[in-house]
Design a protein around this motif. Structure first.
Motif, PDB file in Angstrom:
ATOM      1  N   LEU A 102       0.848  -1.182   0.000  1.00  0.00           N
ATOM      2  CA  LEU A 102       0.000   0.000   0.000  1.00  0.00           C
ATOM      3  C   LEU A 102       0.887   1.237   0.000  1.00  0.00           C
ATOM      4  CD1 LEU A 102      -2.878  -0.748   2.550  1.00  0.00           C
ATOM      5  CD2 LEU A 102      -3.027  -0.686   0.057  1.00  0.00           C
ATOM      6  N   PRO A 103       0.444   2.316  -0.628  1.00  0.00           N
ATOM      7  CA  PRO A 103       1.254   3.537  -0.633  1.00  0.00           C
ATOM      8  C   PRO A 103       1.200   4.258   0.698  1.00  0.00           C
ATOM      9  CG  PRO A 103      -0.811   3.934  -1.764  1.00  0.00           C
ATOM     10  CD  PRO A 103      -0.784   2.471  -1.439  1.00  0.00           C
ATOM     11  N   LEU A 104       2.178   5.151   0.920  1.00  0.00           N
ATOM     12  CA  LEU A 104       2.131   6.100   2.019  1.00  0.00           C
ATOM     13  C   LEU A 104       1.616   7.415   1.477  1.00  0.00           C
ATOM     14  CD1 LEU A 104       5.578   5.542   3.763  1.00  0.00           C
ATOM     15  CD2 LEU A 104       3.353   5.030   4.729  1.00  0.00           C
ATOM     16  N   LEU A 105       0.756   8.071   2.241  1.00  0.00           N
ATOM     17  CA  LEU A 105       0.262   9.366   1.805  1.00  0.00           C
ATOM     18  C   LEU A 105       1.121  10.462   2.405  1.00  0.00           C
ATOM     19  CD1 LEU A 105      -3.554   9.718   1.402  1.00  0.00           C
ATOM     20  CD2 LEU A 105      -1.808   9.056  -0.210  1.00  0.00           C
ATOM     21  N   ALA A 106       1.849  11.169   1.538  1.00  0.00           N
ATOM     22  CA  ALA A 106       2.742  12.228   2.000  1.00  0.00           C
ATOM     23  C   ALA A 106       1.977  13.387   2.597  1.00  0.00           C
ATOM     24  CB  ALA A 106       3.607  12.725   0.834  1.00  0.00           C
TER      25      ALA A 106
END
Length: 260
Positions: A102-106
């Motif tokens: 899953l991506p990280l949300l900056a």
């Protein structure tokens, strides 16, 4: 001559402000988390069914392991929402995001760094350059008063905000001189003023400003939130629907009050 090349892009990529729910995990009880989210979906299916959700492990220590996180993702999917990313926090969270793909949300990075700094830790991203500490300790050659901060004008939106549209006022208040339709969304880091019917969603204090407020002339909102504390239409007293109201936080409780 070489064959004609097709330079037209197959997909146009743009970045913008996206309103996604942030689920901060306070206790890693998978059954309870699934039940709570299923109840939210049941009460307000138009808002929460198949809604994108960010998992925020900032309130847990230690960070969950990969297997537990995968079980949590599946539990939330069974409840009716779709976990799409992890909120940026620590190196452990970064490794976990890679493990569960899953991506990280900056978007959440600055919020974590601000809270760390408030607790006495200085983020590595703002470390002073070499020699800066010595320069800072030396008395300045001439004392100067700091310039007074300039107030940023609020964002004024004159047109109706229609279903599927979103208006975001970053670092300022938002004033809408028209209707906010069902399925539309207005977001502000400051307060929100709607001089018309509010039928969609209004999220004030989006960056965590607890003193932000929402004012509207005619209240039919699908969802209202201040600094992350929210209520949906099904939770609002019927006598307030259609009235002029203000929404504010008091002791972390969202209050909706009729205006005279």
């Amino acid at each position: 001559m070489a064959a004609n090349m097709d330079y037209e892009q197959a997909g146009e990529l743009k970045f913008g402000q996206v309103g996604i729910a942030n689920l901060r995990i306070r206790r890693l009880d998978l059954d309870k988390l699934e039940a709570e989210m299923a109840e939210r979906v049941r009460r307000a299916p138009r808002l929460f069914a198949r809604a994108a959700v960010i998992l925020d492990f900032g309130g847990l220590s230690p960070c969950p392991d990969t297997a537990t996180t995968r079980e949590l993702i599946q539990a939330l999917r069974r409840a009716g929402v779709l976990p799409v990313a992890l909120a940026y926090g620590t190196r452990e969270v970064e490794a976990l995001a890679e493990a569960v793909e899953l991506p990280l949300l900056a978007k959440f990075r600055a919020q974590y760094e601000r809270s760390d700094q408030a607790g006495g830790e200085t983020p590595a991203t703002v470390s002073p350059p070499a020699g800066a500490a010595a320069a800072a300790s030396a008395p300045p050659p001439e004392a100067r008063a700091a310039p007074a901060p300039r107030a940023q004008a609020g964002l004024l939106h004159l047109q109706p905000v229609r279903s599927g549209q979103q208006v975001y006022a970053q670092d300022r208040d938002l004033t809408v001189c028209a209707t906010v339709g069902a399925g539309a969304e207005v977001i502000a880091d400051g307060s929100i003023h709607v001089y018309g019917a509010l039928r969609g969603r209004a999220l004030a204090g989006a960056s965590g400003l607890a003193s932000a407020r929402i004012f509207c002339r005619e209240f039919h909102a699908e969802l209202v939130a201040v600094a992350g504390h929210y209520k949906v239409l099904e939770e609002i007293p019927r006598e307030l629907v259609g009235k002029a109201v203000q929404i504010r936080l008091e002791n972390e409780k969202l209050l909706i009050e009729q205006l005279d």
